[in-house]
Design an enzyme around this catalytic site. Sequence first.
Site, PDB file in Angstrom:
ATOM      1  N   GLY A 192       0.661  -1.124   0.296  1.00 12.09           N
ATOM      2  CA  GLY A 192       0.018  -0.534   0.265  1.00 12.09           C
ATOM      3  C   GLY A 192       1.080   1.244   0.127  1.00 12.09           C
ATOM      4  N   ASP A 322      -7.616   9.161  12.340  1.00  7.80           N
ATOM      5  CA  ASP A 322      -7.899   8.348  12.548  1.00  7.80           C
ATOM      6  C   ASP A 322      -8.714   7.436  13.188  1.00  7.80           C
ATOM      7  OD1 ASP A 322      -5.705   8.960  10.118  1.00  7.80           O
ATOM      8  OD2 ASP A 322      -4.139   7.476  11.314  1.00  7.80           O
ATOM      9  N   HIS A 454       3.822  28.862 -18.639  1.00  9.50           N
ATOM     10  CA  HIS A 454       4.354  28.038 -18.921  1.00  9.50           C
ATOM     11  C   HIS A 454       5.745  28.352 -19.217  1.00  9.50           C
ATOM     12  CE1 HIS A 454       5.597  25.792 -23.033  1.00  9.50           C
ATOM     13  NE2 HIS A 454       6.621  26.566 -22.910  1.00  9.50           N
TER      14      HIS A 454
HETATM   15  C1  LIG Z   1       4.494   6.178   7.369  1.00  9.79           C
HETATM   16  C2  LIG Z   1       3.576   6.590   7.139  1.00  9.79           C
HETATM   17  C3  LIG Z   1       3.365   7.703   6.774  1.00  9.79           C
HETATM   18  C4  LIG Z   1       2.169   8.634   6.837  1.00  9.79           C
HETATM   19  N1  LIG Z   1       2.645   9.340   5.669  1.00  9.79           N
HETATM   20  C5  LIG Z   1       1.435  10.224   5.092  1.00  9.79           C
HETATM   21  C6  LIG Z   1       1.039  10.983   4.511  1.00  9.79           C
HETATM   22  O1  LIG Z   1       2.083  11.621   3.432  1.00  9.79           O
HETATM   23  N2  LIG Z   1       0.107  12.006   4.292  1.00  9.79           N
HETATM   24  C7  LIG Z   1      -1.255  11.817   5.264  1.00  9.79           C
HETATM   25  O2  LIG Z   1      -1.928  12.481   4.336  1.00  9.79           O
HETATM   26  N3  LIG Z   1      -0.957  11.339   6.132  1.00  9.79           N
HETATM   27  C8  LIG Z   1      -0.232  10.264   6.253  1.00  9.79           C
HETATM   28  N4  LIG Z   1       0.136   9.337   7.040  1.00  9.79           N
HETATM   29  C9  LIG Z   1      -0.874   8.936   8.079  1.00  9.79           C
HETATM   30  C10 LIG Z   1      -1.252  10.216   8.976  1.00  9.79           C
HETATM   31  O3  LIG Z   1       0.074  10.459  10.183  1.00  9.79           O
HETATM   32  C11 LIG Z   1      -2.080   9.691   9.994  1.00  9.79           C
HETATM   33  O4  LIG Z   1      -3.536   9.793   9.344  1.00  9.79           O
HETATM   34  C12 LIG Z   1      -2.494  10.682  10.864  1.00  9.79           C
HETATM   35  O5  LIG Z   1      -0.843  11.465  11.781  1.00  9.79           O
HETATM   36  C13 LIG Z   1      -3.379  10.534  11.811  1.00  9.79           C
HETATM   37  O6  LIG Z   1      -3.484  11.971  13.014  1.00  9.79           O
HETATM   38  P1  LIG Z   1      -4.255  11.570  13.618  1.00  9.79           P
HETATM   39  O7  LIG Z   1      -4.546  13.568  14.512  1.00  9.79           O
HETATM   40  O8  LIG Z   1      -5.895  11.493  13.825  1.00  9.79           O
HETATM   41  O9  LIG Z   1      -3.367  11.014  14.923  1.00  9.79           O
HETATM   42  P2  LIG Z   1      -2.349  10.703  14.868  1.00  9.79           P
HETATM   43  O10 LIG Z   1      -1.079  11.247  14.115  1.00  9.79           O
HETATM   44  O11 LIG Z   1      -1.488   8.738  15.407  1.00  9.79           O
HETATM   45  O12 LIG Z   1      -1.599  11.523  16.423  1.00  9.79           O
HETATM   46  C14 LIG Z   1      -2.426  10.610  17.758  1.00  9.79           C
HETATM   47  C15 LIG Z   1      -1.658  11.259  19.352  1.00  9.79           C
HETATM   48  O13 LIG Z   1      -2.214  11.170  19.856  1.00  9.79           O
HETATM   49  C16 LIG Z   1      -1.744  10.286  21.403  1.00  9.79           C
HETATM   50  N5  LIG Z   1      -2.146  10.046  22.066  1.00  9.79           N
HETATM   51  C17 LIG Z   1      -2.957   9.022  22.470  1.00  9.79           C
HETATM   52  N6  LIG Z   1      -3.705   8.985  23.451  1.00  9.79           N
HETATM   53  C18 LIG Z   1      -3.603   8.949  24.265  1.00  9.79           C
HETATM   54  C19 LIG Z   1      -3.675   9.515  25.183  1.00  9.79           C
HETATM   55  N7  LIG Z   1      -4.479   8.935  26.173  1.00  9.79           N
HETATM   56  N8  LIG Z   1      -3.694  10.907  26.033  1.00  9.79           N
HETATM   57  C20 LIG Z   1      -2.816  11.520  25.566  1.00  9.79           C
HETATM   58  N9  LIG Z   1      -2.656  11.436  24.361  1.00  9.79           N
HETATM   59  C21 LIG Z   1      -2.405  10.497  23.548  1.00  9.79           C
HETATM   60  C22 LIG Z   1      -0.386   9.716  20.047  1.00  9.79           C
HETATM   61  O14 LIG Z   1       0.214  10.579  21.033  1.00  9.79           O
HETATM   62  C23 LIG Z   1      -0.197  10.477  19.279  1.00  9.79           C
HETATM   63  O15 LIG Z   1       0.748  12.171  19.978  1.00  9.79           O
HETATM   64  C24 LIG Z   1       0.911   8.238   7.559  1.00  9.79           C
HETATM   65  C25 LIG Z   1       1.783   7.235   8.006  1.00  9.79           C
HETATM   66  C26 LIG Z   1       2.619   6.749   8.099  1.00  9.79           C
HETATM   67  C27 LIG Z   1       2.360   5.891   8.865  1.00  9.79           C
END
Ligand SMILES: Cc1cc2nc3c(=O)[nH]c(=O)nc-3n(C[C@H](O)[C@H](O)[C@H](O)COP(=O)(O)OP(=O)(O)OC[C@H]3O[C@@H](n4cnc5c(N)ncnc54)[C@H](O)[C@@H]3O)c2cc1C
Length: 475
Positions: A192, A322, A454
């Site tokens: 993927g 996510d 262009h």
């Molecule tokens: C290798 C890789 C490459 C990627 N590249 C892309 C890209 O190019 N473009 C793109 O759009 N997306 C990309 N993604 C996906 C993207 O990283 C995620 O979709 C995005 O980070 C989701 O954001 P979020 O805020 O939902 O959660 P996250 O970024 O997962 O953040 C969640 C945060 O919550 C904290 N947390 C969790 N539970 C608790 C709690 N109870 N108390 C306090 N803190 C907590 C965690 O420590 C973390 O810091 C990639 C992912 C990976 C793994």
Amino acid sequence: MAKQFDVVVIGAGPGGYIAAIRAAQLGLSTACIDAASNSKGAPAPGGTCTNVGCIPSKALLQSSEYFEYTKGHLASHGIKLKGASLDIDTFLKRKDTVVSQNNDGILYLFKKNKVTFFHGHGKLNASVDGGWSIEVSGQTNESLVARHVIIATGSEPRALPGLNFDEERILSNDGALRIPSVPKKLGVIGAGAIGLELGSVWHRLGAEVTLLEAAEQFLPVVDQQVSAEALKLFKKSGLNIQTGVKTGEIKTTDKGVKVPYTDAEGNEQTLKVDRLIVSIGRVPYTDGLGAEDIGLKRDEAGFVVVDDECKTNLTNVWAVGDVVRGPMLAHKAEEEGVAVAERIAGEHGHVNYATIPNVIYTSPEIAWVGQTEQQLKNAGIDYRVGSFPFMANGRARSLGNTDGFVKILADSKTDEVLGVHIIGPSASELISEAVTILEFRGAAEDIARICHAHPTLSEAVKEAALAVDQRARNF
Ligand SMILES: Cc1cc2nc3c(=O)[nH]c(=O)nc-3n(C[C@H](O)[C@H](O)[C@H](O)COP(=O)(O)OP(=O)(O)OC[C@H]3O[C@@H](n4cnc5c(N)ncnc54)[C@H](O)[C@@H]3O)c2cc1C
């Protein structure tokens, strides 16, 4: 005495930190809790995206692209270099610097916008007078009460059953971004977006990379013409991609990893590699959040259940990014974060899920928005297709980067653009024009009549729009 806030956001990934900033901009007293720490124990806000996802992967993709370019392509520009070599420590350290610049940037933005940041683990305790009580523990210990809570706790990598990530031989995205030396042979389970990007980094540095994918079709969510072109180009670049495989019991030894599998033709094979990246998707993360205690509804896969507005089953508890349904993308998380903050403030927050762009940062890049040709066919929608190859674009030829094409799908009757699919140089940047057109429900004719500078790669988008009406001028 508990500290009171209008909004407390749990998680400072792109969903959470952006939600907190927007809430604070709207005059709400806002706190954001995040547990992530860097190697020195300091706060590392930014989530998966900043620490082990989008940002570090793109930093390494960029560096590895420069390396590959220096070795393979500079000579064709008349630039001769002898003995270009890789300093892996600097390669990895630069990525770490980029990550920490982003961590610091978020902490600065919190200060600037008057978001109170708590470094620790957030746990929802109970519904109390005035909102929800939340305990922060770990690096900081605090009791908070929030009128509204936004859960933005993100996701974690899915492991293969019985095969834990040791980050030495069996690597998640985290370990794959800090391999201390270029492996001779690298395996990737899952072809993927993430598997392809991480595989590309190490392949460009010289690793022999094999990707094993269970699905029969390569990149099944991508427009089929684009995925076929991608497979052809990736294979030509030297990536060994096998689809339709069934892996058996994977074994690690001191020397490496053995992956038995049945290939698409039914032959028993064994892949022997130094390290194996397992990239088979991500699962929502709600560990230690107190979800069971407060009755927060989650589905069978562990996603927090939300409605169209990101409301959970609990009053004034919202969830974004996510950890909820929808594509696991940073910009989707951000849009939801903004929309929720605006809804809390009594405004009409809005996310158009139909116009979220997707990008795969390989060489060439792949980007798309809207519907694929197969989706339009399945839906019985009459459409016209216009496509234009980068080979016929002057800027692409100047760059020496002519692989791929732009493909536009437009409604046969109204000419409304229904989908745009790009494989080629800077596809990640070019897709923005398409997103704008889809957002405004524009027609292919609109793109065709807009003046494009262009020579630019964006002229390929214009030409594809002209091709919808069979009047491309440069092909
Ligand atoms: C290798 C890789 C490459 C990627 N590249 C892309 C890209 O190019 N473009 C793109 O759009 N997306 C990309 N993604 C996906 C993207 O990283 C995620 O979709 C995005 O980070 C989701 O954001 P979020 O805020 O939902 O959660 P996250 O970024 O997962 O953040 C969640 C945060 O919550 C904290 N947390 C969790 N539970 C608790 C709690 N109870 N108390 C306090 N803190 C907590 C965690 O420590 C973390 O810091 C990639 C992912 C990976 C793994």
